[in-house]
Design a protein around this motif. Structure first.
Motif, PDB file in Angstrom:
ATOM      1  N   LEU A  24       0.978  -1.201  -0.006  1.00 26.40           N
ATOM      2  CA  LEU A  24      -0.073   0.061   0.011  1.00 26.40           C
ATOM      3  C   LEU A  24       0.742   1.139   0.030  1.00 26.40           C
ATOM      4  O   LEU A  24       1.753   1.350   0.768  1.00 26.40           O
ATOM      5  CB  LEU A  24      -0.983   0.098   1.224  1.00 26.40           C
ATOM      6  CG  LEU A  24      -1.868  -1.204   1.412  1.00 26.40           C
ATOM      7  CD1 LEU A  24      -2.496  -1.193   2.723  1.00 26.40           C
ATOM      8  CD2 LEU A  24      -2.825  -1.243   0.167  1.00 26.40           C
ATOM      9  N   ILE A  25       0.408   2.379  -0.703  1.00 31.02           N
ATOM     10  CA  ILE A  25       0.955   3.308  -0.657  1.00 31.02           C
ATOM     11  C   ILE A  25      -0.293   4.740  -0.692  1.00 31.02           C
ATOM     12  O   ILE A  25      -0.995   4.410  -1.692  1.00 31.02           O
ATOM     13  CB  ILE A  25       1.928   3.894  -2.033  1.00 31.02           C
ATOM     14  CG1 ILE A  25       3.141   2.803  -1.960  1.00 31.02           C
ATOM     15  CG2 ILE A  25       2.354   5.153  -2.170  1.00 31.02           C
ATOM     16  CD1 ILE A  25       3.979   3.019  -3.255  1.00 31.02           C
ATOM     17  N   PRO A  26      -0.145   5.645   0.362  1.00 31.15           N
ATOM     18  CA  PRO A  26       0.817   5.654   1.471  1.00 31.15           C
ATOM     19  C   PRO A  26       0.475   4.528   2.598  1.00 31.15           C
ATOM     20  O   PRO A  26      -0.570   3.770   2.674  1.00 31.15           O
ATOM     21  CB  PRO A  26       0.604   7.001   2.178  1.00 31.15           C
ATOM     22  CG  PRO A  26      -0.902   7.090   1.798  1.00 31.15           C
ATOM     23  CD  PRO A  26      -1.231   6.640   0.557  1.00 31.15           C
ATOM     24  N   GLN A  27       1.696   4.261   3.185  1.00 29.90           N
ATOM     25  CA  GLN A  27       1.510   3.093   4.185  1.00 29.90           C
ATOM     26  C   GLN A  27       0.559   3.436   5.223  1.00 29.90           C
ATOM     27  O   GLN A  27       0.663   4.656   5.990  1.00 29.90           O
ATOM     28  CB  GLN A  27       3.135   2.964   4.804  1.00 29.90           C
ATOM     29  CG  GLN A  27       3.192   1.956   6.060  1.00 29.90           C
ATOM     30  CD  GLN A  27       3.100   0.447   5.446  1.00 29.90           C
ATOM     31  OE1 GLN A  27       2.591   0.419   4.088  1.00 29.90           O
ATOM     32  NE2 GLN A  27       3.560  -0.592   6.003  1.00 29.90           N
ATOM     33  N   PRO A  28      -0.327   2.618   5.809  1.00 31.26           N
ATOM     34  CA  PRO A  28      -1.424   2.776   6.823  1.00 31.26           C
ATOM     35  C   PRO A  28      -0.520   2.920   8.055  1.00 31.26           C
ATOM     36  O   PRO A  28       0.438   2.540   8.171  1.00 31.26           O
ATOM     37  CB  PRO A  28      -2.204   1.617   6.534  1.00 31.26           C
ATOM     38  CG  PRO A  28      -1.983   1.381   5.291  1.00 31.26           C
ATOM     39  CD  PRO A  28      -0.694   1.319   5.035  1.00 31.26           C
ATOM     40  N   VAL A  29      -1.242   3.550   9.292  1.00 36.37           N
ATOM     41  CA  VAL A  29      -0.927   3.491  10.392  1.00 36.37           C
ATOM     42  C   VAL A  29      -0.548   2.070  11.160  1.00 36.37           C
ATOM     43  O   VAL A  29       0.551   1.730  11.675  1.00 36.37           O
ATOM     44  CB  VAL A  29      -1.824   4.380  11.137  1.00 36.37           C
ATOM     45  CG1 VAL A  29      -1.186   4.134  12.993  1.00 36.37           C
ATOM     46  CG2 VAL A  29      -1.871   5.718  10.853  1.00 36.37           C
ATOM     47  N   SER A  30      -1.683   1.044  10.631  1.00 38.56           N
ATOM     48  CA  SER A  30      -1.346  -0.166  11.411  1.00 38.56           C
ATOM     49  C   SER A  30      -1.970  -1.211  10.318  1.00 38.56           C
ATOM     50  O   SER A  30      -3.074  -0.996   9.771  1.00 38.56           O
ATOM     51  CB  SER A  30      -2.126  -0.426  12.676  1.00 38.56           C
ATOM     52  OG  SER A  30      -2.431  -1.642  13.093  1.00 38.56           O
ATOM     53  N   TRP A 517      12.916   3.112   3.486  1.00 41.91           N
ATOM     54  CA  TRP A 517      13.029   3.370   2.260  1.00 41.91           C
ATOM     55  C   TRP A 517      13.003   2.014   1.496  1.00 41.91           C
ATOM     56  O   TRP A 517      12.507   1.970   0.300  1.00 41.91           O
ATOM     57  CB  TRP A 517      14.398   4.102   1.695  1.00 41.91           C
ATOM     58  CG  TRP A 517      14.770   4.239   0.432  1.00 41.91           C
ATOM     59  CD1 TRP A 517      15.945   3.588  -0.167  1.00 41.91           C
ATOM     60  CD2 TRP A 517      14.047   4.784  -0.752  1.00 41.91           C
ATOM     61  NE1 TRP A 517      15.968   4.014  -1.536  1.00 41.91           N
ATOM     62  CE2 TRP A 517      14.939   4.635  -1.880  1.00 41.91           C
ATOM     63  CE3 TRP A 517      12.896   5.526  -0.711  1.00 41.91           C
ATOM     64  CZ2 TRP A 517      14.438   5.150  -3.202  1.00 41.91           C
ATOM     65  CZ3 TRP A 517      12.472   6.005  -2.145  1.00 41.91           C
ATOM     66  CH2 TRP A 517      13.506   5.769  -3.282  1.00 41.91           C
ATOM     67  N   PRO A 518      14.073   1.054   1.948  1.00 40.54           N
ATOM     68  CA  PRO A 518      14.057  -0.345   1.090  1.00 40.54           C
ATOM     69  C   PRO A 518      12.710  -0.940   1.223  1.00 40.54           C
ATOM     70  O   PRO A 518      12.224  -1.410   0.063  1.00 40.54           O
ATOM     71  CB  PRO A 518      14.852  -1.169   2.045  1.00 40.54           C
ATOM     72  CG  PRO A 518      15.709  -0.026   2.651  1.00 40.54           C
ATOM     73  CD  PRO A 518      15.042   0.959   2.729  1.00 40.54           C
ATOM     74  N   ASN A 519      11.702  -0.836   2.285  1.00 39.66           N
ATOM     75  CA  ASN A 519      10.318  -1.345   2.200  1.00 39.66           C
ATOM     76  C   ASN A 519       9.445  -0.524   1.379  1.00 39.66           C
ATOM     77  O   ASN A 519       8.776  -1.167   0.402  1.00 39.66           O
ATOM     78  CB  ASN A 519       9.842  -1.272   3.562  1.00 39.66           C
ATOM     79  CG  ASN A 519       8.446  -1.737   3.459  1.00 39.66           C
ATOM     80  OD1 ASN A 519       7.290  -1.108   3.494  1.00 39.66           O
ATOM     81  ND2 ASN A 519       7.958  -3.056   3.695  1.00 39.66           N
ATOM     82  N   ARG A 523       7.345  -1.629  -2.381  1.00 41.74           N
ATOM     83  CA  ARG A 523       5.982  -1.307  -2.601  1.00 41.74           C
ATOM     84  C   ARG A 523       5.790  -0.367  -3.860  1.00 41.74           C
ATOM     85  O   ARG A 523       4.905  -0.543  -4.714  1.00 41.74           O
ATOM     86  CB  ARG A 523       5.329  -0.731  -1.336  1.00 41.74           C
ATOM     87  CG  ARG A 523       4.976  -1.577  -0.240  1.00 41.74           C
ATOM     88  CD  ARG A 523       4.475  -0.925   0.880  1.00 41.74           C
ATOM     89  NE  ARG A 523       5.501  -0.160   1.781  1.00 41.74           N
ATOM     90  CZ  ARG A 523       5.476   1.174   1.923  1.00 41.74           C
ATOM     91  NH1 ARG A 523       4.312   1.956   1.253  1.00 41.74           N
ATOM     92  NH2 ARG A 523       6.256   1.757   2.642  1.00 41.74           N
ATOM     93  N   MET A 524       6.782   0.309  -4.102  1.00 39.24           N
ATOM     94  CA  MET A 524       6.737   1.120  -5.318  1.00 39.24           C
ATOM     95  C   MET A 524       6.854   0.536  -6.518  1.00 39.24           C
ATOM     96  O   MET A 524       6.157   0.789  -7.662  1.00 39.24           O
ATOM     97  CB  MET A 524       8.033   2.154  -5.183  1.00 39.24           C
ATOM     98  CG  MET A 524       8.169   3.182  -6.501  1.00 39.24           C
ATOM     99  SD  MET A 524       9.464   4.254  -6.092  1.00 39.24           S
ATOM    100  CE  MET A 524      10.881   3.295  -5.657  1.00 39.24           C
ATOM    101  N   ARG A 530       0.958  -1.234 -11.607  1.00 36.04           N
ATOM    102  CA  ARG A 530      -0.305  -0.822 -11.330  1.00 36.04           C
ATOM    103  C   ARG A 530      -0.596   0.487 -12.104  1.00 36.04           C
ATOM    104  O   ARG A 530      -1.544   0.400 -13.025  1.00 36.04           O
ATOM    105  CB  ARG A 530      -0.889  -0.443  -9.806  1.00 36.04           C
ATOM    106  CG  ARG A 530      -0.762  -1.965  -8.838  1.00 36.04           C
ATOM    107  CD  ARG A 530      -1.073  -1.364  -7.753  1.00 36.04           C
ATOM    108  NE  ARG A 530      -2.550  -1.152  -7.455  1.00 36.04           N
ATOM    109  CZ  ARG A 530      -3.364  -1.932  -7.270  1.00 36.04           C
ATOM    110  NH1 ARG A 530      -3.112  -3.529  -6.963  1.00 36.04           N
ATOM    111  NH2 ARG A 530      -4.757  -1.850  -7.130  1.00 36.04           N
ATOM    112  N   ALA A 531       0.425   1.191 -12.245  1.00 36.57           N
ATOM    113  CA  ALA A 531       0.441   2.545 -13.188  1.00 36.57           C
ATOM    114  C   ALA A 531       0.332   1.790 -14.631  1.00 36.57           C
ATOM    115  O   ALA A 531      -0.232   2.386 -15.246  1.00 36.57           O
ATOM    116  CB  ALA A 531       1.760   3.276 -12.945  1.00 36.57           C
TER     117      ALA A 531
END
Length: 627
Positions: A24-30, A517-519, A523-524, A530-531
């Motif tokens: 997921l982007i942006p990364q959720p809180v939990s 950043w590595p994580n 995801r990127m 997807r793009a």
């Protein structure tokens, strides 16, 4: 017993595979992965528990139907396989934009206090589905969602992107497409840069020449700053503007996606398009043209500059304030948000210094420095906006000459202006060139078209919007800025926006502690796919080598690095093409004297992945200390 172990093994594999799909982007809180998956079918029902959730539920069904072909319809109710619920008792943790998503083998429940939270929960749900969900045609696919519990809410209330439509005009359809992609990333503010030296893009009915003259310029190709001056009588076919009905249509489109549009009318500088229409508003009253990208200023490298052509409104002329009152009356009536951005940046005051009216005004105000006239001008503008129920927002130059305590500042010249403004009690939006300027070059200038400055995705991701020693309550949030001097098409606007806007979305939404950043790179890369499905363009510069040089003991020293983990860098200096059997870079290299050519390429897992970069010795010499 053996059968139960086999079943458990299969379940573990399925769960691990499902968890690998949570990118997921942006990364959720939990994010708490659970065993199992939920599979969307033609029989899936979509329900919403309150009428205020209907618009989001309808949008979700439309989003799902295009690639699945299922023809799902959202209905009121509380037993949907996909259930959208507005809380009867608000959850204080979630605020206005937060949500909870609970996906299990039985279905998906999204809960929020407000429709905005449901909308963002919907964006997360679609990111959990296979990449084909982004497609524009029906795909034969198993539409599974990994079981997961997500609690999510934003770090900052202002999460924006600025889009410049003055340098190049983008149609309302293109603007809506751009907004749609931003909304998927949970951006909630679209800063619409509508006026500048290169075109006036918003219809002002009481001042028709702003668009009949100011929206059009001569046709020119080539790099900004190198273009030829307009010739007397030359046709002005390039440009365009938005009618007020267009503006209302775009605003409604954005509102449905929980995006607030902040219009910018850039004054008192950057007003050449307005002066082309109404030259009497300048100090010299000289006839000027809408600028097509000529070198109309000299910059001295220390932030100071001189204009060769007047592009500034006259602060001593009452007709200027009558003009602005008409402009802001119509702008305020169109845009429902509380802010109007008034620019205030890069205002050249040389013409003011030589103007008798300005000199008389300075004497009347008992001010010694011509720079202080900008403070007078901005205070007059703020009174106009206040009378129309709006708040003044401007670039950090509005601090020069003094502004009222209620003005809000956008810090773009680094973070210094934001720090100063916050310490004076102003609300601040952080958008410094060093982290947030999306028009800057993101890869090697031998690969991408050269631009005067550089900004890597890794640098954008590393940004922290709250400076040390500043009370966080004054930092509303931040945004990325896309100026379009060198961006003639929407396709290229996307290329320059992504992946850096993905990185910034996480800076502005996700918890500071979650940044990794590595994580993010992992995801990127799934979002690249997807793009591709969505036919949205992006840069792959993160796969290219970064080539740096320095001088060490009289020798030209080469340093290579990768922007992302896992890259192998190979190079040659013997005029052969590099591959995985060439010299692998491991440490700085002192290059031999003579007319060498460096060739560099990146590999990952034994396959080429980056662009080939070729640099002569002269080019390497020019890089010393620059990259």
């Amino acid at each position: 017993m053996n059968l139960s172990r086999v079943l458990l093994f299969i379940l573990c594999i399925a769960t691990a595979q499902a968890q690998s799909l949570i990118n997921l982007i942006p990364q959720p809180v939990s994010v708490q992965p659970q065993p199992g998956v939920f599979t969307l079918t033609r029989a899936t029902t979509i329900h919403y528990n309150q009428a205020d959730a209907k618009e989001v539920a309808d949008m979700l069904s439309q989003r799902l139907n295009t690639p699945t072909g299922f023809g799902l319809a959202a209905k009121p109710g509380k037993t949907g396989k996909i259930q959208l619920n507005l809380s009867e008792t608000p959850n204080a943790q979630l605020g206005q934009e937060g949500y909870m998503l609970d996906a299990s083998s039985k279905g998906v429940v999204i809960t929020a206090n407000r429709p905005a939270g449901l909308f963002y929960g919907m964006q997360t749900l679609t990111q959990l589905l296979p990449k084909e969900i982004e497609g524009k045609v029906v795909a034969a696919k198993t539409w599974s969602v990994p079981a997961v519990k997500i609690t999510d809410y934003p770090r900052f209330g202002w999460r924006g992107i600025m889009f410049d439509v003055s340098r190049h005009f983008f149609t309302k359809v293109e603007v809506k497409q751009y907004i749609d992609q931003l909304a998927k990333l949970k951006y909630n503010t679209f800063h619409w840069h509508l006026t500048d030296d290169n075109g006036w893009r918003i219809e002002i009915k009481s001042l028709p020449k702003l668009t009949s003259v100011g929206a059009w310029r001569v046709a020119r190709a080539g790099h900004y700053g190198d273009r030829a001056e307009p010739k007397p009588g030359e046709p002005t076919p390039y440009g365009g503007f938005y009618t007020q009905d267009d503006i209302r249509e775009v605003i409604a489109y954005a509102q449905a996606r929980n995006v607030t549009i902040v219009p910018e009318i850039d004054v008192p500088g950057h007003s050449m398009a307005a002066l082309a229409a109404y030259p009497e508003l300048s100090c010299t009253k000289a006839i000027v043209s809408v600028n097509p990208g000529t070198a109309f200023s000299d910059w001295y490298g220390n932030g100071t500059f001189k204009m060769k052509v007047e592009n500034t409104l006259n602060p001593s002329d009452e007709k200027v304030y009558e003009f602005l009152d008409k402009v802001f009356t119509e702008v305020a009536a169109l845009f429902p948000n509380p802010y109007i951005h008034v620019g205030g940046d890069e205002c050249y005051k040389g013409y003011w210094a030589n103007d008798p009216g300005c000199q008389a005004l300075m004497k009347q105000l008992n001010i010694r420095h011509v720079e202080d006239l900008q403070g007078y001008f901005m205070n007059r503008v703020e009174k106009i906006l206040t009378a129309k129920g709006k708040k003044l927002l401007g670039w950090d130059e509005i601090l020069e000459g003094g502004i009222s305590p209620t003005a809000t500042v956008m810090s773009w010249r680094g973070i210094k202006g934001g720090i100063e403004a916050a310490k004076e009690g102003h609300n601040v939006v952080m958008t410094p060139t060093t982290f947030a300027y999306l028009d800057y070059n993101q890869g090697d200038p031998t690969v991408d078209p050269p631009i005067y400055a550089f900004l890597r995705a890794r640098t954008s991701y590393g940004y922290e919007p709250v400076p040390d020693g500043v009370d966080a309550k004054y930092i509303l949030g931040g945004q990325g800025n896309l100026w379009t001097e060198q961006i003639p098409t929407l396709r290229y606007a996307e290329y320059m926006t992504y992946p850096r806007a993905w990185a910034l979305s996480e800076v502005y939404w996700s918890p500071k502690e979650a940044k990794n950043w590595p994580n993010f790179v992992q995801r990127m890369e799934t979002h690249f796919e997807r793009a591709d499905m969505a036919q949205v363009n992006y840069s792959r510069a993160i796969y290219d080598a970064i080539v740096k040089t320095s001088m060490k003991d009289g020798k030209l020293r080469l340093e290579l690095e990768g922007e992302i983990p896992g890259l192998d860098i190979y190079y040659t200096i013997d005029d052969t093409m590099p591959d995985q059997f060439s010299t692998r870079y491991s440490q700085p290299v002192d290059l031999p004297d003579g007319p060498i050519n460096l060739r560099v390429i990146t590999y990952r897992a034994g396959k080429p992945i980056g662009h080939l970069i070729t640099l002569s010795r002269d080019a390497l010499q020019k890089r010393i200390g620059r990259f």
